[in-house]
Scaffold this motif. Structure first.
Motif, short mmCIF file in Angstrom:
data_model
loop_
_atom_site.label_atom_id
_atom_site.label_comp_id
_atom_site.label_asym_id
_atom_site.label_seq_id
_atom_site.Cartn_x
_atom_site.Cartn_y
_atom_site.Cartn_z
N THR A 30 -7.67 2.81 1.81
CA THR A 30 -8.64 3.92 1.79
C THR A 30 -8.09 5.17 1.09
O THR A 30 -8.81 5.83 0.35
N GLY A 31 -6.82 5.47 1.29
CA GLY A 31 -6.25 6.66 0.65
C GLY A 31 -5.99 6.43 -0.84
O GLY A 31 -5.82 7.39 -1.60
N LYS A 88 -7.86 4.25 -3.10
CA LYS A 88 -8.98 3.95 -4.01
C LYS A 88 -9.53 5.19 -4.73
O LYS A 88 -9.87 5.09 -5.90
N GLU A 113 -8.27 -3.36 4.14
CA GLU A 113 -9.17 -2.39 3.50
C GLU A 113 -8.79 -0.98 3.93
O GLU A 113 -8.84 -0.05 3.13
N ARG A 114 -8.40 -0.84 5.19
CA ARG A 114 -8.00 0.48 5.69
C ARG A 114 -6.73 0.95 4.97
O ARG A 114 -6.58 2.14 4.67
N ASN A 115 -5.83 0.01 4.66
CA ASN A 115 -4.60 0.39 3.94
C ASN A 115 -4.92 0.98 2.57
O ASN A 115 -4.14 1.73 2.01
N SER A 160 0.84 -1.21 0.00
CA SER A 160 0.00 0.00 0.00
C SER A 160 0.88 1.26 0.00
O SER A 160 0.57 2.23 -0.68
N ARG A 206 1.29 1.04 9.47
CA ARG A 206 0.61 -0.07 8.78
C ARG A 206 1.37 -1.40 8.91
O ARG A 206 1.06 -2.36 8.20
#
Ligand code: NAD
Length: 309
Positions: A47-48, A50, A43-45, A14, A181
């Protein structure tokens, strides 16, 4: 350039995607959220990433899904997808074999005839060296875990595709990457979590195990530099500051202002006694320098976790 990053929802992948986009590249990220650690973390990784216009995410399993669309027109493939970690590789050999060997073979096969491909960068590990991994790339490879064996098999496969079909492969052996992360199973994440919750930690062995730590953004910049590397080469990637586990604990206590409660247990099978990358080759051939001192990197990871990371 058109880049593909496998393992894009992971820790290193990511960050790599973000750095590639910041440098103006077009990025296709692939991941299938293997449940090595929970999907919400991954999924949180993403978020920035997508919403960014030059990023597309494909949820695909390299072991089974067609890779034609994902790799079509790619100029650089950064292959970071894998089952990581030593310990679970003793009990889930099929998972490690399929994600680290079969997946690598399918990806190499998918790009074998690609006219656009300039580099296939394979993310390998210091675990290919085995118990003593302090030195340069000429150290013997003698992995002491199924994880290390499967990652070394991936390196050999890449080399076989180079020798047979001319696939432009480069391999990077990462040494203990840390930073925001970081995977929840990794030592520094566990230590910081324990400081934040007040739980005790377990140190395996005497705590004198030495690690050469690599800050994740320094790792990502080395991976990007590998797109210009000479085909067929292997590079160690390591931050250079070697510290023992005991010293890291002391640093984290200073950063957090809190104290650890430590339990001791015997060393685990397959654990490395010392890992310190000699990165002369990476520095001289690819002009790479690690930029983040250990104290600053640990502080960044501590703050990320303290803020809910
Ligand atoms: P990670 O688990 O956070 O990321 C790997 C990602 O690959 C995961 O999101 C996973 O879902 C994905 N993946 C696995 N198998 C897949 C498949 N079959 N199809 C699609 N996606 C798949 O791990 P990480 O720490 O970011 O490691 C990235 C790479 O770096 C790995 O190849 C690992 O072996 C290597 N490495 C990491 C370290 C480290 O300190 N983190 C050290 C040495 C080597």
């Amino acid at each position: 350039m058109k880049c593909v990053v496998t393992g894009a929802a992971g820790f290193i992948g990511s960050h790599l995607c973000e750095r590639l986009l910041e440098s103006g590249h077009e990025v296709t990220g692939i991941d299938c959220f293997v449940p090595y650690y929970p999907k919400p973390f991954k999924e949180r990784n993403l978020t920035g990433l997508k919403p960014r216009p030059h990023f597309r995410f494909l949820s695909a399993d390299l072991r089974t899904d067609s890779l034609a669309e994902a790799t079509d027109g790619a100029e650089v493939i950064y292959h970071l997808a894998a089952m990581p970690g030593l310990e679970k590789s003793w009990t889930d050999f099929d998972g490690y074999q399929s994600c680290n060997v079969t997946a690598t073979q399918r990806l190499l096969e998918a790009v074998r005839k690609s006219p656009s491909l300039k580099r296939f960068v394979y993310g390998s590990t210091s675990s290919v060296y085995g118990k003593f991994a302090s030195g340069d790339e000429t150290m013997p490879t003698r992995p002491v875990s199924p994880y290390g064996v499967t990652k070394l098999a991936g390196e050999h496969l890449a080399k076989a595709y180079l020798d047979t079909f001319g696939t432009p492969v480069v391999a990077l052996r990462f040494f203990s990457v840390y930073g925001p992360r970081q995977r929840p199973d990794m030592a520094y994440n566990i230590f910081i979590r324990a400081l934040l919750t007040g739980e005790p930690i377990t140190i395996f062995g005497d705590g004198e195990q030495v690690r050469g730590n690599t800050f994740v953004l320094d790792c990502a910049s080395a991976v990007m530099a590998a797109a210009e590397a000479k085909i067929g080469e292997i590079y160690n990637v390591g931050g250079g500051e070697a510290v023992s586990i005991r010293e890291v604990l002391a640093k984290l206590e200073r950063i957090s202002g809190k104290r650890f409660t430590v339990n001791h247990q015997a060393a685990r099978a397959g654990d490395q006694k010392s890992t310190l990358a000699d990165t002369t080759k990476l520095r001289t051939e690819l002009n790479w320098e690690p930029k983040t001192p250990l104290d600053a990197g640990l502080k960044a990871q501590f703050e990320w976790q303290a803020n809910g990371g």
